[in-house]
Design a protein around this motif. Structure first.
Motif, PDB file in Angstrom:
ATOM      1  N   UNK A   4      -7.124  -5.856   9.590  1.00 23.58           N
ATOM      2  CA  UNK A   4      -5.991  -6.559   9.539  1.00 23.58           C
ATOM      3  C   UNK A   4      -5.142  -6.369   8.212  1.00 23.58           C
ATOM      4  N   UNK A   5      -5.984  -6.228   7.118  1.00 26.53           N
ATOM      5  CA  UNK A   5      -5.160  -6.158   6.008  1.00 26.53           C
ATOM      6  C   UNK A   5      -4.269  -4.861   5.541  1.00 26.53           C
ATOM      7  N   UNK A   6      -3.391  -5.402   4.830  1.00 23.76           N
ATOM      8  CA  UNK A   6      -2.256  -4.344   4.227  1.00 23.76           C
ATOM      9  C   UNK A   6      -3.139  -3.170   3.889  1.00 23.76           C
ATOM     10  N   UNK A   7      -2.775  -1.730   4.209  1.00 24.31           N
ATOM     11  CA  UNK A   7      -3.289  -0.524   3.646  1.00 24.31           C
ATOM     12  C   UNK A   7      -3.018  -0.510   2.300  1.00 24.31           C
ATOM     13  N   UNK A   8      -3.932   0.471   1.542  1.00 23.66           N
ATOM     14  CA  UNK A   8      -3.989   0.619   0.136  1.00 23.66           C
ATOM     15  C   UNK A   8      -2.627   0.870  -0.534  1.00 23.66           C
ATOM     16  N   UNK A   9      -1.665   1.704   0.033  1.00 28.94           N
ATOM     17  CA  UNK A   9      -0.406   2.078  -0.525  1.00 28.94           C
ATOM     18  C   UNK A   9       0.444   0.893  -0.168  1.00 28.94           C
ATOM     19  N   UNK A  10       0.727   0.343   0.892  1.00 33.04           N
ATOM     20  CA  UNK A  10       1.430  -0.752   1.230  1.00 33.04           C
ATOM     21  C   UNK A  10       1.374  -1.900   0.452  1.00 33.04           C
ATOM     22  N   UNK A  11      -0.132  -2.157  -0.043  1.00 34.28           N
ATOM     23  CA  UNK A  11      -0.402  -3.385  -0.747  1.00 34.28           C
ATOM     24  C   UNK A  11      -0.668  -3.179  -2.012  1.00 34.28           C
ATOM     25  N   UNK A  12      -0.357  -1.803  -2.652  1.00 32.47           N
ATOM     26  CA  UNK A  12      -1.013  -1.632  -3.900  1.00 32.47           C
ATOM     27  C   UNK A  12      -0.494  -2.632  -5.158  1.00 32.47           C
ATOM     28  N   UNK A  13       0.716  -2.828  -5.079  1.00 32.96           N
ATOM     29  CA  UNK A  13       1.284  -3.727  -6.196  1.00 32.96           C
ATOM     30  C   UNK A  13       0.398  -5.071  -6.267  1.00 32.96           C
ATOM     31  N   UNK A  14       0.029  -5.714  -5.049  1.00 35.09           N
ATOM     32  CA  UNK A  14      -0.647  -6.836  -4.743  1.00 35.09           C
ATOM     33  C   UNK A  14      -2.143  -6.401  -5.318  1.00 35.09           C
TER      34      UNK A  14
END
Length: 310
Positions: free
Chosen positions: A290-300
């Motif tokens: 369910x979590x954001x993928x690595x690239x989509x959530x990278x800033x977080x």
């Protein structure tokens, strides 16, 4: 259930213990550190401060439902894996009442056992050579250990193979974060012109929380899934080059990103492209990342890492 997590203060074990506790189970967490035991207690996890290879926690064996082995470091080496499995099996024979259900043993392996296979996708049931000849050098011994777990006559053996982990302090992705913070450069071990290099390649990944959710589901259905091996990975692979370029942009450092020659078997493992598209956890356990993928959530994820080390 009553569940013991071995290595409960580690990157994998801590989130698994938290998730099991939140699901309403009685959770015991083994750690060697008194300081980390306090952290477990604060999460409503019963701390057991001892070595996993000791018998100091064996008094729990008569009433446990599941043991989850998430141990890393030297405790994840073949002799330790086999020794621990065999010692627990022997303890079960003497400590559990006759007629007891099998004690479930969930062993944490990894998708590196698949090794590099020319860009082909692997699934949970893709055959793995038991000699380890196709596995990443670092884990050539694991396929045989996996079989010992699932074929154990005393324990209800289950194997989980996470792909590369990310989230919070970062795990293996965190090693790249460490280098970036120290040097101001985005680097990744690899052999750009080699068949096993990752330049232009892709990463199979799983977030720490999604893996923890898998452990909950596997523990709850353990009596039904004994003897199975689960690959645990996101639905899609991600571009390594895009990830590294995105990291340059987010961190605001001087580019371009660089590939470096692997200096040891661990870095060689990281540099090996292992593509995974699992299905068993989804079809058998109803699990879904369910979590954001690595690239989509990278800033977080970068900000979470920075907060964890400051």
């Amino acid at each position: 259930m009553k569940v013991l997590v071995l290595g409960a203060s580690g990157f994998i074990g801590f989130s698994a213990a938290q998730a099991l506790s939140r699901a309403g189970h009685v959770v015991y967490g083994q750690t060697r550190s008194p300081e980390k035991a306090k952290r477990l207690a604060a999460e409503e996890i019963h701390p057991i401060t001892c070595s996993a290879n000791s018998t100091d926690w064996h008094h729990l064996i008569p009433t446990l439902d599941v043991i989850i082995n998430t141990l890393g470091g030297e405790a994840s080496y073949p002799d330790s894996v086999r020794g621990l499995l065999n010692s627990v099996a022997e303890a079960v024979k003497t400590l559990r009442p006759p007629g007891s259900p099998k004690l479930s043993w969930i062993y944490t392996s990894g998708t590196w056992v698949h090794g590099f296979n020319g860009g082909e996708l692997n699934s949970d049931t893709t055959p793995v050579d038991l000699s380890g000849s196709h596995s990443v050098e670092l884990v050539k011994w694991r396929p045989a250990c996996e079989q010992e777990v699932i074929k154990n006559e005393v324990l209800n053996g289950i194997v989980v193979r996470p792909s590369l982990l990310y989230g919070r302090s970062g795990s293996i992705i965190g090693l790249m974060f460490d280098r970036l913070k120290k040097t101001g450069k985005v680097t990744w071990p690899g052999k750009p012109k080699s068949g096993v290099g990752l330049q232009g390649g892709r990463l199979s990944l799983i977030h720490q929380d999604d893996l923890a959710d898998f452990y909950v589901r596997a523990a709850e259905k353990a009596p039904l899934i004994g003897g199975l091996i689960f690959d645990v990975s996101n639905d899609v692979t991600e571009s390594l080059d895009y990830f590294l370029q995105r990291m340059v942009d987010i961190a605001g450092v001087q580019g371009p990103y660089e590939y470096t020659e692997p200096q040891n078997v661990f870095e060689l493992a990281i540099s090996t492209e292992v593509l995974v598209k699992p299905y068993l956890a989804r079809s058998v356990l109803g699990w879904q990342p369910k979590k954001l993928g690595l690239i989509d959530g990278l800033e977080l994820y970068w900000k979470a890492y920075l907060a964890s080390v400051e």
